[in-house]
Design a protein around this motif. Structure first.
Motif, short mmCIF file in Angstrom:
data_model
loop_
_atom_site.label_atom_id
_atom_site.label_comp_id
_atom_site.label_asym_id
_atom_site.label_seq_id
_atom_site.Cartn_x
_atom_site.Cartn_y
_atom_site.Cartn_z
N ALA A 137 0.83 -1.20 0.00
CA ALA A 137 0.00 0.00 0.00
C ALA A 137 0.87 1.25 0.00
CB ALA A 137 -0.93 -0.01 1.21
N ALA A 138 1.98 1.20 0.71
CA ALA A 138 2.88 2.35 0.76
C ALA A 138 3.41 2.69 -0.63
CB ALA A 138 4.03 2.08 1.72
N LEU A 139 3.67 1.68 -1.44
CA LEU A 139 4.15 1.95 -2.79
C LEU A 139 3.02 2.47 -3.67
CD1 LEU A 139 7.04 1.37 -4.17
CD2 LEU A 139 5.63 -0.06 -5.63
N LYS A 140 1.85 1.87 -3.55
CA LYS A 140 0.70 2.34 -4.34
C LYS A 140 0.42 3.81 -4.05
CE LYS A 140 -1.78 -2.13 -4.67
NZ LYS A 140 -0.86 -3.02 -3.97
N ALA A 141 0.66 4.24 -2.82
CA ALA A 141 0.39 5.62 -2.43
C ALA A 141 1.30 6.61 -3.16
CB ALA A 141 0.55 5.78 -0.92
N GLU A 142 2.42 6.14 -3.67
CA GLU A 142 3.38 7.01 -4.34
C GLU A 142 3.13 7.12 -5.84
OE1 GLU A 142 5.81 8.85 -3.12
OE2 GLU A 142 5.70 8.20 -1.02
N THR A 143 2.15 6.38 -6.35
CA THR A 143 2.02 6.26 -7.80
C THR A 143 0.67 6.79 -8.27
OG1 THR A 143 1.28 3.98 -7.53
CG2 THR A 143 3.61 4.31 -7.86
N ASP A 144 0.52 6.85 -9.60
CA ASP A 144 -0.67 7.48 -10.18
C ASP A 144 -1.84 6.53 -10.37
OD1 ASP A 144 0.43 10.23 -10.79
OD2 ASP A 144 1.89 8.97 -11.80
N ILE A 145 -1.53 5.29 -10.72
CA ILE A 145 -2.58 4.33 -11.01
C ILE A 145 -1.99 2.93 -10.91
CG2 ILE A 145 -2.12 4.34 -13.50
CD1 ILE A 145 -5.19 4.07 -13.94
N CYS A 146 -2.81 1.96 -10.55
CA CYS A 146 -2.39 0.56 -10.49
C CYS A 146 -2.77 -0.18 -11.76
CB CYS A 146 -3.03 -0.13 -9.28
SG CYS A 146 -2.37 0.41 -7.70
#
Length: 330
Positions: free
Chosen positions: A147-156
């Motif tokens: 989740a911490a990495l997803k929070a840094e990005t624009d879209i999954c």
């Protein structure tokens, strides 16, 4: 011996055993059936459901699971469930995704040690460094991340919708992390330039072109289906490549006489139950993390209501946006 055991009146749940009889011996089954019965009771008591990934073992996949599928399917269903408790029979990032989409529900993972080599291959600091190196380039994160990495990005994205996500952004260049092979396989299908990261799945990176050649030499009429987390040369040597859901769809529509699923071991075991007329060749690489999830572990999770998945609210809000953007694309 097996048929005799099935005729014994004391043999528990022969209906369920029929689904897993090729993978579970009659001697193993009674203990498993006891766990299954306990899980079913606990699910009713707790208002719980079990989500199971396609890589779970047959005794989980075909008995106690309420929803099964690949990462995208589980994410979609997690967003729709009205259950009070969600038990994720999968790895930790899947449980985190379920929690992101159900912040007010209790999400349990039977073993928090069930990690992922891809999720561990990159950090939020790495993503921030990539942004600095490539200003203005959007970052797409594979769901096989924290989740911490997803929070840094624009879209999954998932392996099943990665191409659609890449092209939906309408830009000439994207960053896709962390799976290098997935990114390279998608890059071969689009004019969008994809900047990659060097993360690999410890299951799929071990498959080689030599493995494919050996399968074809041993089974001349075999159809080879590879997962796009495999190296590009393995995908090129195969007849079809796709997510686990797309693999199942291929088998369902084409009904090949003989097929090799180039992915985690349990996938073929689970799919074969529904297609007895198809001969499944099993090139086998195990995911040690998926195998940490067991029937007894699921039972214990429901008995103790542990291990509960929690996410820092600030991280969750940003990560949720990345997942919801993906789901909005379809």
């Amino acid at each position: 011996m097996q048929n005799a055991a099935l005729r014994t009146a004391e043999f528990p749940r022969p209906d369920l055993y029929a689904r897993v009889r090729h993978h579970v011996t009659p001697m193993e089954w009674p203990a498993m059936a006891e766990d299954i019965a306990a899980i079913e009771r606990l699910k009713r008591t707790r208002g719980a459901i079990v989500l199971a990934h396609n890589y779970q073992t047959p005794e989980i996949f075909h008995t106690v699971s309420d929803i099964v599928g690949d990462s995208l399917a589980l994410a979609r269903e997690a967003a729709k469930t009205d259950a009070d408790v969600i038990v994720v029979a999968g790895v930790h990032f899947m449980a985190e995704t379920a929690k992101l989409l159900n912040p007010d529900k209790t999400v349990l993972i039977p073993d928090s040690r069930a990690g992922c080599s891809l999720a561990e291959s990159i950090t939020p600091a790495d993503v921030r460094a990539l942004r600095l190196a490539h200003p203005g380039v959007p970052v797409i994160t594979y769901v096989n991340t924290s989740a911490a990495l997803k929070a840094e990005t624009d879209i999954c994205c998932t392996s099943g919708n990665a191409l659609k996500v890449v092209e939906s952004l309408g830009v000439p260049k994207v960053i896709m992390v962390p799976d290098e092979y997935l990114a390279r396989n998608i890059a071969a299908q689009t004019d969008v330039e994809i900047i990659t990261w060097g993360g690999h799945c410890e299951v799929h990176e071990r498959f080689s072109v030599a493995d494919i050649a050996e399968i074809r030499a041993a089974y001349g009429d075999v159809t080879v289906i590879a997962h796009p987390e495999c190296p590009p040369e393995v995908v090129a040597a195969s007849d079809f490549a796709g997510s686990t859901a797309e693999m199942i769809g291929f088998v369902d529509t084409r009904r090949p006489t003989r097929v090799a699923l180039v992915t985690e071991c349990s996938m073929a075991d689970n799919v074969a139950v529904h297609y007895p007329e198809v001969d499944f060749v099993r090139p086998c690489n195990l995911c040690p993390h998926m195998k940490r999830i067991t029937l007894s572990g699921i039972r214990r999770a429901l008995e103790t209501m542990g291990e509960e998945v929690t996410i820092d609210p600030a991280i969750a809000a940003a990560a949720r946006r990345s997942v919801e953007r993906m789901l909005a694309i379809g």
